[in-house]
Design an enzyme around this catalytic site. Structure first.
Site, PDB file in Angstrom:
ATOM      1  N   THR A 169       0.847  -0.450  -0.329  1.00 66.04           N
ATOM      2  CA  THR A 169       0.481   0.164   0.628  1.00 66.04           C
ATOM      3  C   THR A 169       0.752   1.153  -0.351  1.00 66.04           C
ATOM      4  O   THR A 169       2.171   1.150   0.681  1.00 66.04           O
ATOM      5  CB  THR A 169      -1.012   0.178   1.429  1.00 66.04           C
ATOM      6  OG1 THR A 169      -1.216  -1.192   1.407  1.00 66.04           O
ATOM      7  CG2 THR A 169      -1.178   1.462   1.301  1.00 66.04           C
ATOM      8  N   ARG A 197     -12.435  -7.731  -1.951  1.00 72.17           N
ATOM      9  CA  ARG A 197     -12.263  -7.993  -0.552  1.00 72.17           C
ATOM     10  C   ARG A 197     -11.865  -6.604  -0.506  1.00 72.17           C
ATOM     11  O   ARG A 197     -11.054  -5.667  -1.521  1.00 72.17           O
ATOM     12  CB  ARG A 197     -11.110  -8.753  -0.324  1.00 72.17           C
ATOM     13  CG  ARG A 197     -10.504  -8.886   0.976  1.00 72.17           C
ATOM     14  CD  ARG A 197      -9.648  -7.829   0.432  1.00 72.17           C
ATOM     15  NE  ARG A 197      -8.412  -7.432   2.004  1.00 72.17           N
ATOM     16  CZ  ARG A 197      -7.699  -7.299   1.964  1.00 72.17           C
ATOM     17  NH1 ARG A 197      -7.022  -5.821   1.269  1.00 72.17           N
ATOM     18  NH2 ARG A 197      -6.819  -7.335   3.677  1.00 72.17           N
ATOM     19  N   VAL A 198     -12.491  -5.904   0.558  1.00 70.93           N
ATOM     20  CA  VAL A 198     -11.785  -4.637   0.138  1.00 70.93           C
ATOM     21  C   VAL A 198     -10.789  -4.381   1.854  1.00 70.93           C
ATOM     22  O   VAL A 198     -11.674  -5.047   2.616  1.00 70.93           O
ATOM     23  CB  VAL A 198     -13.005  -3.641   0.999  1.00 70.93           C
ATOM     24  CG1 VAL A 198     -12.647  -1.724   1.148  1.00 70.93           C
ATOM     25  CG2 VAL A 198     -13.412  -3.352  -0.251  1.00 70.93           C
ATOM     26  N   GLY A 221       0.187  -2.220   5.883  1.00 64.69           N
ATOM     27  CA  GLY A 221      -0.142  -3.457   6.822  1.00 64.69           C
ATOM     28  C   GLY A 221      -0.807  -4.506   6.337  1.00 64.69           C
ATOM     29  O   GLY A 221      -1.838  -4.532   5.382  1.00 64.69           O
ATOM     30  N   HIS A 222      -1.304  -5.249   7.364  1.00 62.31           N
ATOM     31  CA  HIS A 222      -2.853  -6.278   7.269  1.00 62.31           C
ATOM     32  C   HIS A 222      -3.670  -5.491   7.324  1.00 62.31           C
ATOM     33  O   HIS A 222      -4.065  -5.081   8.693  1.00 62.31           O
ATOM     34  CB  HIS A 222      -2.075  -7.488   8.340  1.00 62.31           C
ATOM     35  CG  HIS A 222      -2.707  -8.050   8.876  1.00 62.31           C
ATOM     36  ND1 HIS A 222      -2.881  -9.149   9.280  1.00 62.31           N
ATOM     37  CD2 HIS A 222      -4.077  -8.704   8.127  1.00 62.31           C
ATOM     38  CE1 HIS A 222      -4.372  -9.795   9.391  1.00 62.31           C
ATOM     39  NE2 HIS A 222      -4.763  -9.754   8.136  1.00 62.31           N
ATOM     40  N   GLY A 223      -5.182  -5.589   6.600  1.00 59.86           N
ATOM     41  CA  GLY A 223      -5.501  -4.524   6.394  1.00 59.86           C
ATOM     42  C   GLY A 223      -6.910  -5.060   6.933  1.00 59.86           C
ATOM     43  O   GLY A 223      -7.871  -4.096   8.056  1.00 59.86           O
TER      44      GLY A 223
END
Length: 311
Positions: A169, A197-198, A221-223
């Site tokens: 990102t 997926r969002v 990072g890890h959404g």
């Protein structure tokens, strides 16, 4: 008043073969945004320019260089927010859009809404004459090869966030000469993600937030983990309690580890120009311009500096 811009190119285990390109990319983006600030431009214009620069750089997972979902499609997310008015715009799961951050700004400025998603976002883009880009032009040859490897088996979100896989990102935060802050975040998500997926990137308070009373943040990072702790807003909460940008970022990232075992990073700027770029993954490409100094880094505790020269 002094101006500041900070950008990031994603928090993950950036491999050595793209580490220099990643650092060069964030330095270029920071320079591009800083030129706008130096010429009296707004923080909003600066973060949009910086993120567009990163979206146009195929080394990053945003716009050109986006990763593919399980169906081999590009789905892009982005947010932009003005700290003065709290105006915000976001798009999610958009296709055939090279610069989703600019489409997000159009949502903010040309509609009564904050977020548009999927088909609706693309229909809106068509209605305002927003340029469309073929999917093949957004996907690198390397991404096609990596996707072919991963589509052969099913993995969950935690496995998809293996820190050695790309999920970079991009984002920017800025403070302009009038004391306004802004943020922008953009991403192609996680390789082989479910269709639709969002993650956190387009969600206000998670992937980004800006408020002149406290500051601006862009996360990476890890959404799913970032969403659960509303990381951007959590960082600003700690700043409102008196913590520095550095302390607020580190405290919030540690909380995310303790509560949901999430990895990531954040860039932060306060209304007084206090800024930070912090992460708990192996690496995060970041750069900042404050005054005549360009700072940048990739590894933990790394903080290189050089004189800023506008192009």
């Amino acid at each position: 008043m002094k101006t500041v811009i900070v950008v990031h190119g994603g928090a993950w285990a950036i491999p050595d073969d793209i580490s220099k390109a990643s650092v060069d990319g964030v330095k270029n983006a920071a320079r591009a945004g800083s030129v706008i600030l130096r010429n009296g431009g707004s923080a909003l214009d600066a973060v949009e320019k910086a993120v567009r620069t990163l979206e146009d750089d195929p080394v990053f997972d945003a716009g050109h260089g986006a990763v593919l979902n399980t169906n081999g499609e590009v789905e892009l997310d982005a947010i932009i927010m003005d700290g003065g008015t709290l105006a915000a715009g976001a798009v999610s799961s958009v296709r055939n859009i090279a610069n989703p951050v600019t489409l997000a700004r159009a949502v903010m400025e040309k509609t009564d809404h904050v977020m548009l998603t999927d088909r609706g976002a693309n229909l809106f883009a068509e209605s305002i004459g927003f340029p469309s880009t073929a999917t093949d032009a957004l996907v690198t040859e390397n991404e096609r090869k990596e996707w072919e490897k991963f589509k052969k088996y099913i993995v969950g979100v935690k496995e998809l966030f293996n820190p050695k896989w790309g999920h970079d990102t991009v984002g920017a935060v800025a403070l302009d000469s009038l004391g306004n802050v802004a943020c922008a975040t953009s991403t192609g998500g996680i390789r082989n993600k479910m269709v639709g997926r969002v993650g956190d990137s387009p969600i206000i308070g998670a992937g980004g937030y800006a408020d002149n009373r406290s500051g601006a943040v862009s996360c990476t990072g890890h959404g799913e983990a970032i969403l659960k702790v509303t990381l951007a807003r959590l960082i600003l909460f700690h700043m409102e309690q008196g913590k520095t940008a550095r302390e607020a970022a580190l405290t919030s990232l540690q909380y995310m580890v303790e509560r949901v075992n999430g990895g990531g990073g954040a860039i932060v700027v306060s209304p007084t120009g206090d800024w930070a770029a912090k992460f708990n993954t192996e690496r995060m490409a970041w750069a900042a311009v404050e005054g005549e100094v360009l700072s940048y880094g990739l590894n933990p505790q790394e903080d290189c500096k050089e004189t800023f020269q506008s192009k």
